[in-house]
Design a protein around this motif. Structure first.
Motif, PDB file in Angstrom:
ATOM      1  N   ILE A  32       0.859  -1.183   0.000  1.00  0.00           N
ATOM      2  CA  ILE A  32       0.000   0.000   0.000  1.00  0.00           C
ATOM      3  C   ILE A  32       0.899   1.238   0.000  1.00  0.00           C
ATOM      4  N   PRO A  33       0.590   2.202  -0.832  1.00  0.00           N
ATOM      5  CA  PRO A  33       1.424   3.414  -0.851  1.00  0.00           C
ATOM      6  C   PRO A  33       1.249   4.226   0.428  1.00  0.00           C
ATOM      7  N   THR A  34       2.303   4.911   0.797  1.00  0.00           N
ATOM      8  CA  THR A  34       2.219   5.804   1.955  1.00  0.00           C
ATOM      9  C   THR A  34       1.510   7.081   1.512  1.00  0.00           C
ATOM     10  N   PRO A  35       0.970   7.843   2.450  1.00  0.00           N
ATOM     11  CA  PRO A  35       0.351   9.124   2.083  1.00  0.00           C
ATOM     12  C   PRO A  35       1.323  10.047   1.339  1.00  0.00           C
ATOM     13  N   THR A  36       2.595  10.015   1.719  1.00  0.00           N
ATOM     14  CA  THR A  36       3.593  10.848   1.048  1.00  0.00           C
ATOM     15  C   THR A  36       3.766  10.424  -0.403  1.00  0.00           C
ATOM     16  N   GLU A  37       3.785   9.112  -0.665  1.00  0.00           N
ATOM     17  CA  GLU A  37       3.910   8.613  -2.040  1.00  0.00           C
ATOM     18  C   GLU A  37       2.706   9.018  -2.884  1.00  0.00           C
ATOM     19  N   ILE A  38       1.539   8.952  -2.297  1.00  0.00           N
ATOM     20  CA  ILE A  38       0.322   9.339  -3.021  1.00  0.00           C
ATOM     21  C   ILE A  38       0.365  10.827  -3.360  1.00  0.00           C
ATOM     22  N   LEU A  39       0.730  11.646  -2.385  1.00  0.00           N
ATOM     23  CA  LEU A  39       0.819  13.089  -2.596  1.00  0.00           C
ATOM     24  C   LEU A  39       1.865  13.425  -3.657  1.00  0.00           C
ATOM     25  N   HIS A  40       3.001  12.770  -3.586  1.00  0.00           N
ATOM     26  CA  HIS A  40       4.058  12.976  -4.575  1.00  0.00           C
ATOM     27  C   HIS A  40       3.548  12.661  -5.971  1.00  0.00           C
ATOM     28  N   TYR A  41       2.851  11.551  -6.118  1.00  0.00           N
ATOM     29  CA  TYR A  41       2.301  11.153  -7.415  1.00  0.00           C
ATOM     30  C   TYR A  41       1.278  12.176  -7.911  1.00  0.00           C
ATOM     31  N   GLN A  42       0.426  12.686  -7.017  1.00  0.00           N
ATOM     32  CA  GLN A  42      -0.583  13.663  -7.420  1.00  0.00           C
ATOM     33  C   GLN A  42       0.056  14.956  -7.905  1.00  0.00           C
ATOM     34  N   TYR A  43       1.057  15.451  -7.184  1.00  0.00           N
ATOM     35  CA  TYR A  43       1.752  16.667  -7.618  1.00  0.00           C
ATOM     36  C   TYR A  43       2.504  16.438  -8.925  1.00  0.00           C
ATOM     37  N   THR A  45       1.662  14.396 -11.288  1.00  0.00           N
ATOM     38  CA  THR A  45       0.648  14.355 -12.337  1.00  0.00           C
ATOM     39  C   THR A  45       0.241  15.769 -12.754  1.00  0.00           C
ATOM     40  N   VAL A  46       0.035  16.654 -11.785  1.00  0.00           N
ATOM     41  CA  VAL A  46      -0.313  18.051 -12.089  1.00  0.00           C
ATOM     42  C   VAL A  46       0.830  18.712 -12.846  1.00  0.00           C
ATOM     43  N   TYR A  47       2.058  18.511 -12.377  1.00  0.00           N
ATOM     44  CA  TYR A  47       3.228  19.113 -13.017  1.00  0.00           C
ATOM     45  C   TYR A  47       3.330  18.664 -14.480  1.00  0.00           C
ATOM     46  N   LYS A  48       3.167  17.377 -14.726  1.00  0.00           N
ATOM     47  CA  LYS A  48       3.228  16.870 -16.100  1.00  0.00           C
ATOM     48  C   LYS A  48       2.102  17.453 -16.948  1.00  0.00           C
ATOM     49  N   SER A  49       0.942  17.621 -16.359  1.00  0.00           N
ATOM     50  CA  SER A  49      -0.187  18.229 -17.077  1.00  0.00           C
ATOM     51  C   SER A  49       0.144  19.668 -17.473  1.00  0.00           C
ATOM     52  N   ASP A  98      -7.577  36.327  -4.809  1.00  0.00           N
ATOM     53  CA  ASP A  98      -7.400  34.896  -4.575  1.00  0.00           C
ATOM     54  C   ASP A  98      -7.334  34.244  -5.952  1.00  0.00           C
ATOM     55  N   ILE A  99      -6.229  33.639  -6.285  1.00  0.00           N
ATOM     56  CA  ILE A  99      -6.065  33.079  -7.629  1.00  0.00           C
ATOM     57  C   ILE A  99      -6.058  31.551  -7.628  1.00  0.00           C
ATOM     58  N   SER A 100      -6.405  30.944  -6.484  1.00  0.00           N
ATOM     59  CA  SER A 100      -6.358  29.479  -6.389  1.00  0.00           C
ATOM     60  C   SER A 100      -7.329  28.795  -7.351  1.00  0.00           C
ATOM     61  N   ALA A 101      -8.435  29.443  -7.704  1.00  0.00           N
ATOM     62  CA  ALA A 101      -9.418  28.815  -8.578  1.00  0.00           C
ATOM     63  C   ALA A 101      -9.249  29.188 -10.051  1.00  0.00           C
ATOM     64  N   ASN A 102      -8.234  29.972 -10.367  1.00  0.00           N
ATOM     65  CA  ASN A 102      -8.002  30.295 -11.776  1.00  0.00           C
ATOM     66  C   ASN A 102      -7.606  29.027 -12.526  1.00  0.00           C
ATOM     67  N   ASN A 103      -7.922  29.013 -13.836  1.00  0.00           N
ATOM     68  CA  ASN A 103      -7.531  27.818 -14.582  1.00  0.00           C
ATOM     69  C   ASN A 103      -6.024  27.803 -14.761  1.00  0.00           C
ATOM     70  N   TRP A 104      -5.500  26.631 -15.038  1.00  0.00           N
ATOM     71  CA  TRP A 104      -4.060  26.445 -15.003  1.00  0.00           C
ATOM     72  C   TRP A 104      -3.349  27.138 -16.159  1.00  0.00           C
ATOM     73  N   GLU A 105      -4.019  27.309 -17.277  1.00  0.00           N
ATOM     74  CA  GLU A 105      -3.413  28.066 -18.378  1.00  0.00           C
ATOM     75  C   GLU A 105      -3.203  29.527 -17.962  1.00  0.00           C
ATOM     76  N   GLU A 106      -4.162  30.065 -17.193  1.00  0.00           N
ATOM     77  CA  GLU A 106      -4.006  31.431 -16.685  1.00  0.00           C
ATOM     78  C   GLU A 106      -2.804  31.518 -15.743  1.00  0.00           C
ATOM     79  N   TRP A 107      -2.682  30.545 -14.848  1.00  0.00           N
ATOM     80  CA  TRP A 107      -1.538  30.519 -13.933  1.00  0.00           C
ATOM     81  C   TRP A 107      -0.222  30.577 -14.705  1.00  0.00           C
ATOM     82  N   LEU A 108      -0.149  29.794 -15.775  1.00  0.00           N
ATOM     83  CA  LEU A 108       1.092  29.745 -16.552  1.00  0.00           C
ATOM     84  C   LEU A 108       1.401  31.082 -17.215  1.00  0.00           C
TER      85      LEU A 108
END
Length: 145
Positions: A32-43, A45-49, A98-108
């Motif tokens: 079973i993956p650790t919470p840290t491994e899961i979080l690392h994978y999620q980040y 995935t976002v980075y690659k996106s 607050d820019i947390s909900a902006n779409n990711w293309e805008e962030w870039l």
């Protein structure tokens, strides 16, 4: 990564109709993956996106600011919290957005304040922005709900 192995076990169990006993026999081979491994994978995935996206035109001239938050709420002395927010030349509002909900293309496409570039490394800026971008979840769809 461990979480991929664990997911593979689930797929094998469903596809081959393994009994509970057979699945339990195979379980030690698929940790079973650790919470840290899961979080690392999620980040990751976002980075690659983000690498596959084109930045949106910054029509509002939004500038990313990162500020230290003074808080006594932390239980650890060395814990530092930062706020990532935006500021532009809007006539409607002279405060921070607050820019947390902006779409990711805008962030870039957002600019980064020169003080931020002086105070933080590229890796720190990326990490703090990724944290803010994923505040509502690790997909853009969750950010817009």
């Amino acid at each position: 990564m461990a979480h991929r192995s664990f997911l593979l076990l689930g797929v094998l169990c469903v596809k081959h109709h393994f009994t509970k006993g057979e699945a339990l026999f195979l379980y030690p081979l698929f940790p079973i993956p650790t919470p840290t491994e899961i979080l690392h994978y999620q980040y990751l995935t976002v980075y690659k996106s983000l690498l596959s996206k084109d930045p949106a035109k910054n029509v509002e001239e939004m500038i990313i600011h990162i500020d230290k938050v003074d808080s006594d709420a932390s239980l650890h002395e060395d814990y530092v919290e930062y706020r990532v927010h935006g500021k532009n030349n809007s006539s409607e509002w002279d405060g921070y957005w607050d820019i947390s909900a902006n779409n990711w293309e805008e962030w870039l496409g957002f600019y980064i304040d020169h003080n931020v570039l002086e105070r933080f490394s590229s890796e720190q800026i990326a990490a703090l922005c990724l944290y803010e971008m994923t505040w509502f979840g690790f997909s853009e769809e969750l950010n817009h709900e």
